[in-house]
Each structure stands twice: as structure tokens, then as C-alpha cells.
Write an enzyme that holds these catalytic residues in place. Structure first.
Site, mmCIF file in Angstrom:
data_model
loop_
_atom_site.group_PDB
_atom_site.id
_atom_site.type_symbol
_atom_site.label_atom_id
_atom_site.label_comp_id
_atom_site.label_asym_id
_atom_site.label_seq_id
_atom_site.Cartn_x
_atom_site.Cartn_y
_atom_site.Cartn_z
ATOM 1 N N THR A 137 -1.429 10.439 2.549
ATOM 2 C CA THR A 137 -2.486 11.027 3.713
ATOM 3 C C THR A 137 -1.642 11.368 4.929
ATOM 4 O O THR A 137 -0.726 10.405 5.287
ATOM 5 C CB THR A 137 -3.519 9.990 4.050
ATOM 6 O OG1 THR A 137 -4.194 9.907 2.740
ATOM 7 C CG2 THR A 137 -4.406 10.402 5.273
ATOM 8 N N ARG A 152 -16.911 10.539 -4.404
ATOM 9 C CA ARG A 152 -16.388 9.606 -3.255
ATOM 10 C C ARG A 152 -15.649 9.959 -1.793
ATOM 11 O O ARG A 152 -14.878 11.050 -1.943
ATOM 12 C CB ARG A 152 -15.324 8.656 -3.688
ATOM 13 C CG ARG A 152 -14.571 7.501 -2.936
ATOM 14 C CD ARG A 152 -13.325 8.032 -2.315
ATOM 15 N NE ARG A 152 -12.616 6.754 -1.533
ATOM 16 C CZ ARG A 152 -11.643 6.877 -0.899
ATOM 17 N NH1 ARG A 152 -11.123 7.997 -0.600
ATOM 18 N NH2 ARG A 152 -11.257 5.994 -0.167
ATOM 19 N N VAL A 153 -16.010 9.665 -0.967
ATOM 20 C CA VAL A 153 -15.394 10.027 0.384
ATOM 21 C C VAL A 153 -14.956 8.880 1.040
ATOM 22 O O VAL A 153 -15.593 7.750 1.211
ATOM 23 C CB VAL A 153 -16.589 10.575 1.341
ATOM 24 C CG1 VAL A 153 -16.020 11.029 2.631
ATOM 25 C CG2 VAL A 153 -17.344 11.929 0.534
ATOM 26 N N GLY A 154 -13.701 9.090 1.394
ATOM 27 C CA GLY A 154 -12.891 7.851 2.284
ATOM 28 C C GLY A 154 -13.245 8.154 3.752
ATOM 29 O O GLY A 154 -14.012 8.536 4.454
ATOM 30 N N ASP A 155 -12.224 7.588 4.451
ATOM 31 C CA ASP A 155 -12.380 7.333 5.827
ATOM 32 C C ASP A 155 -11.501 8.573 6.492
ATOM 33 O O ASP A 155 -12.207 8.755 7.709
ATOM 34 C CB ASP A 155 -11.537 5.935 6.311
ATOM 35 C CG ASP A 155 -9.973 6.298 6.032
ATOM 36 O OD1 ASP A 155 -9.776 6.572 4.850
ATOM 37 O OD2 ASP A 155 -9.135 6.029 7.041
ATOM 38 N N THR A 157 -4.367 5.593 7.743
ATOM 39 C CA THR A 157 -3.868 5.779 6.251
ATOM 40 C C THR A 157 -4.270 4.399 5.606
ATOM 41 O O THR A 157 -4.004 3.533 6.111
ATOM 42 C CB THR A 157 -2.912 6.550 6.072
ATOM 43 O OG1 THR A 157 -2.497 6.454 4.773
ATOM 44 C CG2 THR A 157 -1.695 5.609 6.566
ATOM 45 N N GLY A 158 -4.935 4.469 4.602
ATOM 46 C CA GLY A 158 -4.875 3.302 3.823
ATOM 47 C C GLY A 158 -6.438 3.340 2.810
ATOM 48 O O GLY A 158 -6.803 4.238 2.435
ATOM 49 N N THR A 159 -6.657 2.128 2.559
ATOM 50 C CA THR A 159 -7.731 2.081 1.547
ATOM 51 C C THR A 159 -9.233 2.223 2.407
ATOM 52 O O THR A 159 -9.661 1.316 3.168
ATOM 53 C CB THR A 159 -7.932 0.670 0.797
ATOM 54 O OG1 THR A 159 -7.807 -0.642 1.993
ATOM 55 C CG2 THR A 159 -7.001 0.257 -0.174
ATOM 56 N N GLY A 160 -9.448 3.459 2.238
ATOM 57 C CA GLY A 160 -10.510 4.031 3.088
ATOM 58 C C GLY A 160 -11.907 3.218 3.134
ATOM 59 O O GLY A 160 -12.196 3.187 4.052
HETATM 60 N N1 ASP Z 1 -7.468 6.839 3.597
HETATM 61 C C1 ASP Z 1 -7.353 7.800 2.635
HETATM 62 C C2 ASP Z 1 -8.853 7.543 1.788
HETATM 63 O O1 ASP Z 1 -9.319 6.429 1.564
HETATM 64 C C3 ASP Z 1 -6.215 7.492 1.369
HETATM 65 C C4 ASP Z 1 -5.029 7.234 2.272
HETATM 66 O O2 ASP Z 1 -5.117 7.163 3.320
HETATM 67 O O3 ASP Z 1 -3.993 7.401 1.326
HETATM 68 O O4 ASP Z 1 -9.176 8.529 1.301
#
Ligand code: ASP
Length: 352
Positions: A215, A243-246, A265-268
């Protein structure tokens, strides 16, 4: 109206902006995703390619700000460069859903008036960050999704592409691997995708250790004191059910106030539950201006809050104009530049 003014005052939205005490200074910080990125994971050529991409992108942003350009233009321009780079999980090179599609999310927020725009689940907009900006500037809404967002993009005369434009073999192979593991059927290759080519297993392993992150996000402060934060992503590999992330969620993946801007960025899923980006800015307000308060605000949410919850990833931030990053993964693709001309480009956890 009076009630709104009072609420904004309480949030110190009406407080003097950074322009008052930092006249002429500018700064910019970016990330290109976080994950288990350790020395030795990448061959020298790949590592150099990442460093060069981060360096070129941050310098382009710096150039815009040094010339007196505004933070909104700098954030959009830098994210567009990264969206066009297949190494990152945004625009071309985005990850695939379990159904074999690229569904792109983006958001952007301006600090001075806390105006925001976001888009989610778009499949044919070349530059999702420009769509987020158009939502902010030209719609009465904050967040558009799916087909409606695409119709708006068309009305705004943004560049549209065929969905296969975003296709890359390594992201496809990584999704196929994930889908197999999940026991789901392998989706057909998208119409218009190039002929299949072999992918090195090692390259796939690296992608998985990166958590298939990648990301991209940018926070910029311009010479007038305006602060803007933006984020763009394909989301997570083999995501399901719309699915929608952060990343497109204001407060979770992106946030800006007059003195604080964050892109995550990370596990949304964890970033949404913890409202990471907004929480950091609130924390900064509580701690106030002073040596180390930005880093302390970021670390309290990432190193403590996110880690305790079990999430992983990181953020980049400008706190009172100072570039800051914090992540609980082994590495994060990241870069910063300030008006003195100093550039920092880093990947691993043992780098500054
Ligand atoms: N944060 C993003 C999501 O969960 C993924 C990522 O940052 O790699 O959609």
C-alpha cells in the site's frame, strides 16, 4: 452552526495552523507498505529498484513543495507515481481478490478544514488517488464505492482503463496460492490479461512475507502550512465478499488535522477497529508540541495499541511538520524529505 464551531474549537481545528510558526518550511513523508521485510530477503537488484523508486518519488514531492506548490498537489503527484509502479500494491500491481479482480481503495484528507474524499472497490480508474481528490473537491460526499464511484470518475473525466490494466503475474500467482490454501476455486484469468508466465517461487515467498502489503501513502506539509495525507491500495490478497480495508476509511488509514497527518499500512481490520490514524493525531494533541511528542504519539498507538490487539503494520506521519514513522513489522518501505534538502530512504528495521 454555533455547535459545529464549538466542536471544531474543541478539536483545535480553529487553532493557528503550522503556517504561523513554520513559515516557508515544508516536509514530506511516504510509505510503500510494511511487512516482514528483512535483510537477505531481496536480491541486490530488487532492493536497489525499491530504493530508487522511493527516492525518486519523495524527491518529486519535495520538488513540488520547494517550488511553492501545494500539499494536495504533492500528495496526489507522488501517489500517482507509486500507483504507476507495479512494485507497489496500488494502481497497476494491485493485489487480487479471491474472485480474480483488482478492487482499489483510496483516500485523501486536508488538515486545515478537515475536508476528505475517499473511494473504495473501483476497478477501472487508473489513479484512485485522483478519484479521492475529486470526491473531496467536487462532490458533496466523503466516500464513494463501486459502480457509483466509477460513474463519478467518468463524469469527472478521470482516466479510465480496462480492469486488466492492473494485472501483474506475481500478484496473480500470489492470489492463486492463497485461494488454493483457502480451498476455494481458482478464478479465471481476467479478460485481456497477458499470457501466463512462470514466476519464481522465491519471489512469491517474499511477497507473502511482505504480507503482500505495498500500500502507498504520503503526507505533505507545504510552505503555506497546509497539511494533506493520502493513501492508495489494492487491499489484501484474496480478500472476499467486497471486503474494505482501512485505506479508504478516514480516521483508520488516513487522517489530517491542522498539525497532524497520518497514512497507514498493515492489516486493515485492526487499523479500522483501533481507528489508528485519527487516534495518533488525538494523542499528539494531548501530548502537545515538543521534542519527541510526535514519535511518542505514533508509538503509543502502533507499538502498544496495535501490537497488543494483534495487528501488524505501520504508519508515516507529519507531527508539527516533523516526519515520523512507526511500525511493528520487521520493515517498511519509507522515505522522507524536508526543506533543508535532507532525504532519508529506508526499508529495514535497523535503518534510521
Ligand atoms: N491496509 C491495507 C488494507 O488492509 C493493506 C496494506 O496496507 O497493505 O487494505
Amino acid at each position: 452552526m454555533i455547535r459545529l464551531a464549538a466542536a471544531l474549537a474543541a478539536l483545535s481545528v480553529t487553532a493557528p495552523s503550522l503556517a504561523d510558526d513554520h513559515a516557508g518550511d515544508w516536509s514530506i513523508v511516504l510509505h510503500g507498505g510494511a511487512g516482514v521485510i528483512e535483510r537477505g530477503d531481496m536480491d541486490a537488484e530488487t532492493e536497489t529498484a525499491y530504493r530508487e523508486a522511493l527516492d525518486a518519488a519523495i524527491r518529486r514531492g519535495g520538488e513540488i513543495l520547494a517550488e511553492g506548490g501545494d500539499a494536495m498537489d504533492a500528495v496526489e503527484a507522488v501517489i500517482r507515481i507509486l500507483e504507476d509502479d507495479p512494485k507497489f500494491n496500488a494502481g497497476i500491481g494491485a493485489v487480487f481478490t479471491s474472485g480474480g479482480a483488482n478492487e482499489l481503495d483510496s483516500s485523501i484528507m486536508r488538515g486545515s478544514d478537515m475536508q476528505a474524499g475517499a473511494a473504495s472497490g473501483v476497478t477501472n480508474v487508473r489513479h484512485p488517488i485522483s478519484l479521492a481528490r475529486a470526491v473531496l473537491e467536487n462532490s458533496p460526499h466523503v466516500m464513494l464505492q463501486g459502480e457509483g464511484a466509477e460513474t463519478f470518475a467518468e463524469e469527472q473525466e478521470l482516466e479510465l482503463v480496462e480492469p486488466a490494466y492492473f494485472f501483474t503475474e506475481r500478484r496473480w500467482a500470489s492470489m492463486v496460492r492463497a485461494v488454493r490454501r483457502m480451498g476455494l476455486p481458482i478464478p479465471p484469468r481476467p479478460e485481456g490479461a497477458p499470457e501466463a508466465e512462470p514466476i519464481r517461487e522465491g519471489a512469491l515467498d517474499l511477497m507473502e512475507r511482505e504480507h503482500a502489503f505495498g500500500t502507498v501513502g504520503v503526507v505533505a506539509l507545504d510552505q503555506s502550512g497546509e497539511l494533506v495525507a493520502g493513501t492508495s491500495t489494492g487491499g489484501t490478497t484474496a480478500k472476499r465478499w467486497g471486503r474494505v480495508g482501512d485505506s479508504p476509511i478516514i480516521g483508520a488509514g488516513t487522517y489530517a488535522t491542522p498539525i497532524c497527518g497520518v497514512s497507514a499500512t498493515g492489516t486493515g481490520e485492526y487499523f479500522i477497529r483501533l481507528n489508528v490514524a485519527a487516534r495518533i493525531c488525538t494523542q499528539l494533541e494531548v501530548l502537545g508540541e515538543g521534542e519527541g511528542t510526535g514519535q511518542a504519539a505514533a508509538d503509543s498507538v502502533i507499538q502498544d495499541g496495535l501490537t497488543e490487539m494483534g495487528g501488524d503494520g505501520g504508519i508515516v506521519m507529519l507531527g508539527h511538520g516533523e516526519p515520523i514513522w512507526s511500525y511493528n513489522t520487521a520493515g517498511m518501505y519509507r522515505a522522507s524529505m524536508v526543506s533543508s534538502g535532507e532525504v532519508v530512504v529506508s526499508i529495514y528495521g535497523d535503518e534510521p
